[in-house]
Design a protein around this motif. Structure first.
Motif, PDB file in Angstrom:
ATOM      1  N   SER A  22      67.379  -5.669 -10.088  1.00 55.77           N
ATOM      2  CA  SER A  22      66.175  -5.069  -9.448  1.00 55.77           C
ATOM      3  C   SER A  22      64.948  -5.797  -9.763  1.00 55.77           C
ATOM      4  O   SER A  22      63.896  -5.823  -9.292  1.00 55.77           O
ATOM      5  CB  SER A  22      66.037  -3.639  -9.572  1.00 55.77           C
ATOM      6  OG  SER A  22      65.785  -3.268 -10.871  1.00 55.77           O
ATOM      7  N   PHE A  49      59.834  -4.494  -7.105  1.00 54.60           N
ATOM      8  CA  PHE A  49      61.267  -4.437  -7.307  1.00 54.60           C
ATOM      9  C   PHE A  49      61.937  -4.998  -6.166  1.00 54.60           C
ATOM     10  O   PHE A  49      61.377  -4.935  -5.009  1.00 54.60           O
ATOM     11  CB  PHE A  49      61.687  -3.133  -7.984  1.00 54.60           C
ATOM     12  CG  PHE A  49      61.622  -2.025  -6.983  1.00 54.60           C
ATOM     13  CD1 PHE A  49      62.716  -1.795  -6.198  1.00 54.60           C
ATOM     14  CD2 PHE A  49      60.550  -1.099  -6.830  1.00 54.60           C
ATOM     15  CE1 PHE A  49      62.837  -0.855  -5.158  1.00 54.60           C
ATOM     16  CE2 PHE A  49      60.491  -0.144  -5.901  1.00 54.60           C
ATOM     17  CZ  PHE A  49      61.563   0.069  -5.031  1.00 54.60           C
ATOM     18  N   GLY A  50      63.190  -5.373  -6.695  1.00 55.33           N
ATOM     19  CA  GLY A  50      63.959  -5.802  -5.415  1.00 55.33           C
ATOM     20  C   GLY A  50      64.793  -6.931  -5.995  1.00 55.33           C
ATOM     21  O   GLY A  50      64.741  -7.852  -6.885  1.00 55.33           O
ATOM     22  N   GLY A  85      65.635   3.479  -4.947  1.00 53.66           N
ATOM     23  CA  GLY A  85      64.545   2.886  -4.649  1.00 53.66           C
ATOM     24  C   GLY A  85      63.387   3.909  -4.472  1.00 53.66           C
ATOM     25  O   GLY A  85      62.185   3.582  -4.850  1.00 53.66           O
ATOM     26  N   ARG A  90      61.979   5.295  -7.488  1.00 50.52           N
ATOM     27  CA  ARG A  90      61.138   4.375  -8.117  1.00 50.52           C
ATOM     28  C   ARG A  90      59.846   4.362  -7.769  1.00 50.52           C
ATOM     29  O   ARG A  90      58.658   4.199  -8.563  1.00 50.52           O
ATOM     30  CB  ARG A  90      61.974   2.967  -8.160  1.00 50.52           C
ATOM     31  CG  ARG A  90      63.151   2.820  -8.747  1.00 50.52           C
ATOM     32  CD  ARG A  90      63.918   1.414  -8.445  1.00 50.52           C
ATOM     33  NE  ARG A  90      65.582   1.319  -8.562  1.00 50.52           N
ATOM     34  CZ  ARG A  90      65.926   0.697  -9.451  1.00 50.52           C
ATOM     35  NH1 ARG A  90      65.159  -0.127 -10.172  1.00 50.52           N
ATOM     36  NH2 ARG A  90      67.298   0.505  -9.572  1.00 50.52           N
ATOM     37  N   ILE A  91      59.785   4.191  -6.519  1.00 51.33           N
ATOM     38  CA  ILE A  91      58.323   4.343  -5.991  1.00 51.33           C
ATOM     39  C   ILE A  91      57.398   5.387  -6.322  1.00 51.33           C
ATOM     40  O   ILE A  91      56.401   5.425  -6.633  1.00 51.33           O
ATOM     41  CB  ILE A  91      58.468   4.167  -4.159  1.00 51.33           C
ATOM     42  CG1 ILE A  91      59.060   2.729  -4.092  1.00 51.33           C
ATOM     43  CG2 ILE A  91      56.987   4.187  -3.802  1.00 51.33           C
ATOM     44  CD1 ILE A  91      59.333   2.746  -2.620  1.00 51.33           C
ATOM     45  N   ALA A 118      52.689  -1.588  -3.559  1.00 51.70           N
ATOM     46  CA  ALA A 118      53.947  -1.777  -3.940  1.00 51.70           C
ATOM     47  C   ALA A 118      54.707  -2.790  -3.064  1.00 51.70           C
ATOM     48  O   ALA A 118      54.588  -2.563  -1.732  1.00 51.70           O
ATOM     49  CB  ALA A 118      54.893  -0.361  -4.123  1.00 51.70           C
ATOM     50  N   VAL A 130      58.311  -3.726  -2.015  1.00 53.09           N
ATOM     51  CA  VAL A 130      59.875  -3.519  -2.295  1.00 53.09           C
ATOM     52  C   VAL A 130      60.511  -4.033  -1.024  1.00 53.09           C
ATOM     53  O   VAL A 130      60.291  -4.194   0.069  1.00 53.09           O
ATOM     54  CB  VAL A 130      59.579  -1.767  -2.297  1.00 53.09           C
ATOM     55  CG1 VAL A 130      58.870  -1.254  -3.452  1.00 53.09           C
ATOM     56  CG2 VAL A 130      59.263  -1.337  -1.061  1.00 53.09           C
ATOM     57  N   ASN A 164      64.341   0.273   1.109  1.00 56.85           N
ATOM     58  CA  ASN A 164      64.034   1.215   0.157  1.00 56.85           C
ATOM     59  C   ASN A 164      62.807   2.052   0.434  1.00 56.85           C
ATOM     60  O   ASN A 164      62.195   2.728  -0.361  1.00 56.85           O
ATOM     61  CB  ASN A 164      63.882   0.492  -1.324  1.00 56.85           C
ATOM     62  CG  ASN A 164      64.888   0.147  -2.017  1.00 56.85           C
ATOM     63  OD1 ASN A 164      65.153  -1.094  -2.352  1.00 56.85           O
ATOM     64  ND2 ASN A 164      66.153   0.949  -1.956  1.00 56.85           N
TER      65      ASN A 164
END
Length: 459
Positions: free
Chosen positions: A374, A399-400, A414, A417-418, A429, A431, A435
């Motif tokens: 990620s 992230f990704g 996902g 995480r957000i 963000a 992403v 997600n």
């Protein structure tokens, strides 16, 4: 007199051979075979008659074969160790009859953490601390310096495994700490303490005792130069949980990670702070890893990694500079260096940014080791930010996973995480599209991307 039999055991995989050879034919490792003396058939038969192995694998006495559907599904009984971060790494607490191996570099805090735990548990149940490396006075001085309650904890300075089990049989403690397994020895094994055969047989004897009596067993293990646990690889297969306490000498934070856990999730992370009065658990690890500068700086971006059962916000920094050597340097601290080289090739092919003549340095702030994919997108955006000398917004989270064809793939958990980033005040963000949460988060602008070019345009 019966002749002593010998075998040669591989330190890495545990395979045994009748004679010595340079290479193990099972794991193909060189110079890993060590001589082990075996007991005679007569003594083995006597041991089989005198020793009961009931409950070695699970603590329950089984007299007949049963079908899988008839096995009881109740939860394993647990009790708290007194430290929330240690309970988290263990999967929720201590399980009676479990064997836990704790490793770490010298000075990481293994003995300190276990001494704190044992002093807390001794106030509620019988507990025994066995020290084979330090004297009782040294352990007592450490406990006094840490202001720990010492009235109930039983101490024993011994290296004989048979004597330790005999003492434990009389005291009947609920928790035992062996510090450390490398100095323990058994009389029937002729090799020196710390050898492959001594470590393996001592650990097997202590683990069998813990399973039979329902005692929680902590084994302290040394590590080699490369950071792996010293001793035979079979040692990690015998125990139920393998923990690693890590931390650099210039940092006061220690991370406790589980590499194996039969009663919980693996790769769970616990964070402690080394203070004058011992190791104190850090309730919110993201706050210590996000101690950033006041203003934004080029090459810095925040990502969210998933550690065990919770998200963790960490900062990743990149420095791209003109190289003065024929082979530009690629240095990654806290990330896999080979994966970074692969991502830089993807950036050149699908992002139009060539770093072949640049030195690239990448670092994860706080000493965290990121083991998942990620962090791919965050790494590339930090490299682009440093290369362009363009600072990214301070409230941006990324992230990704990045594929070889330049696509941005979704990662597990996902949406959690957000939400974790939104709790810490992040407003934007970038992403993967897969997600994006269905519910709109107030105050959070989410930019979904499917290709690397889209992520670069969103900067």
């Amino acid at each position: 007199m019966a002749r002593q039999k010998t075998a040669y055991v591989c330190n890495d995989c545990g395979a045994d051979f009748t004679k010595w050879q340079g290479q193990c034919t099972e794991c193909h490792a060189w110079n890993t075979l060590t001589e082990v003396r075996l007991s005679t058939a007569k003594s083995s038969a006597n041991d089989a008659r005198n020793v009961r192995f009931d409950g070695y694998a699970g603590g329950a006495k089984q007299q007949a074969v049963v079908s899988l559907s008839e096995v009881a599904l109740e939860e394993m009984p647990r009790f708290s160790s007194g430290a929330g971060e240690l309970d988290r790494v263990l999967g929720g607490g201590l399980v009676p009859g479990s064997a836990v191996l704790m490793g770490g570099h010298p000075g990481a805090g293994k003995s300190t953490l276990l001494l704190q735990t044992m002093c807390y548990l001794a106030e509620q149940m019988p507990a025994l601390y066995v020290t084979g490396e330090e004297s009782l006075q040294q352990v007592a001085m450490r406990a006094s310096r840490l202001n720990l309650p010492t009235g109930q904890l039983k101490m024993l300075s011994e290296t004989s495994v048979e004597a330790i089990c005999e003492t434990a049989q009389a005291l009947k403690p609920k928790v035992i700490v062996i510090d450390s397994i490398q100095v323990m020895h058994m009389a029937e094994v002729q090799s020196a303490p710390g050898s492959v055969s001594q470590v393996r047989e001592s650990a097997a004897y202590l683990t069998r005792f813990a399973k039979q009596t329902g005692t929680v067993l902590f084994l302290v293990g040394h590590v080699t130069k490369d950071g792996s646990l010293a001793g035979p690889k079979v040692l990690e297969h015998m125990i139920d949980c393998s923990l690693q306490l890590e931390g650099s000498a210039d940092s006061r934070f220690r991370t406790l990670r589980s590499h194996k856990n039969r009663f919980g999730a693996v790769n769970e992370l616990g964070v402690f702070a080394m203070l004058e009065n011992g190791l104190k658990e850090v309730k919110n690890p993201s706050s210590i890893f996000l101690s950033r500068e006041e203003g934004p700086s080029p090459g810095s971006v925040v990502m969210v990694v998933w550690e065990g059962t919770r998200p963790l916000l960490v900062e990743i920094q990149a420095l791209v500079d003109q190289s003065h050597m024929n082979n530009p340097r690629r240095v990654a601290v806290g990330l896999e260096q080979n994966r970074m080289a692969m991502l830089l090739a993807v950036l050149h092919r699908h992002g139009g940014l060539m770093t072949g003549d640049q030195d690239v340095f990448v670092n994860v702030v706080g000493g965290v080791k990121v083991l998942e994919t990620s962090a791919d997108l965050a790494l590339l955006l930090a490299v682009v930010s440093s290369f362009r000398d363009q600072a990214l917004p301070h409230d941006l989270m990324v992230f990704g996973e990045v594929g070889l064809s330049g696509e941005i793939r979704p990662v597990p958990n996902g949406q959690e995480r957000i939400r974790e980033a939104a709790k810490h005040g992040f407003k934007r963000a970038i992403v993967p599209k897969g997600n994006v949460p269905k519910d709109v988060l107030a105050g959070m602008e989410i930019v979904p991307v499917t290709k690397l070019t889209e992520a670069l345009e969103a900067l």
